[in-house]
Scaffold this motif. Sequence first.
Motif, PDB file in Angstrom:
ATOM      1  N   ALA A  46       0.828  -1.206   0.000  1.00  0.00           N
ATOM      2  CA  ALA A  46       0.000   0.000   0.000  1.00  0.00           C
ATOM      3  C   ALA A  46       0.861   1.254   0.000  1.00  0.00           C
ATOM      4  N   ALA A  73      -4.635   3.741   8.991  1.00  0.00           N
ATOM      5  CA  ALA A  73      -4.989   2.793   7.923  1.00  0.00           C
ATOM      6  C   ALA A  73      -4.052   1.590   7.927  1.00  0.00           C
ATOM      7  N   GLU A  76      -5.100  -0.649  10.835  1.00  0.00           N
ATOM      8  CA  GLU A  76      -6.356  -1.342  10.518  1.00  0.00           C
ATOM      9  C   GLU A  76      -6.156  -2.427   9.469  1.00  0.00           C
ATOM     10  N   GLY A  77      -5.202  -2.231   8.566  1.00  0.00           N
ATOM     11  CA  GLY A  77      -4.936  -3.209   7.521  1.00  0.00           C
ATOM     12  C   GLY A  77      -3.899  -4.251   7.890  1.00  0.00           C
ATOM     13  N   LEU A  79      -0.726  -3.740   8.359  1.00  0.00           N
ATOM     14  CA  LEU A  79       0.483  -3.488   7.594  1.00  0.00           C
ATOM     15  C   LEU A  79       1.523  -2.768   8.441  1.00  0.00           C
TER      16      LEU A  79
END
Length: 149
Positions: A46, A73, A76-77, A79
């Motif tokens: 990402a 983000a 939450e992902g 990553l």
Amino acid sequence: MPPFERLVIPAALLGDVVAHALADAPLECCGLLAGRIAGGVGTVAARYPVRNDAASATEYESNARDMLSAFRAMREGGLELLAIYHSHPTSAPVPSRRDVARNTYGETAAHLIVSLAAPEPVARAWWLTEVGYREAELRVDTGGPSERS
């Protein structure tokens, strides 16, 4: 010591980074790359563009709200931060003294620099330390059968 030996970025995501650099030129662009680490390889999944609050052709200052959104983000992902990217609109893709001096991540994240100084954009990755830098292994994954991590 860096958390991985090789940074692998899909060609499409590197294309997005280059497009960001071209869109923001003649100012520097900046952003974050995130993904997963396995077997000494950090694989980018990402990209998070970040506004350059310095609005400068020779330096960048990451927008705090954009950084907060990007890290949220990533969390939450599931990553991890793998690299910070920015552009050098008129110079080589090599860390400047300012890049080294302002590095707050140590060797926990690589630094991907895109140069627009040549007719074709050039990207290189680096590990920055408190006093200097050394090149990081960068592989662009074109998705072909010869690309193995």
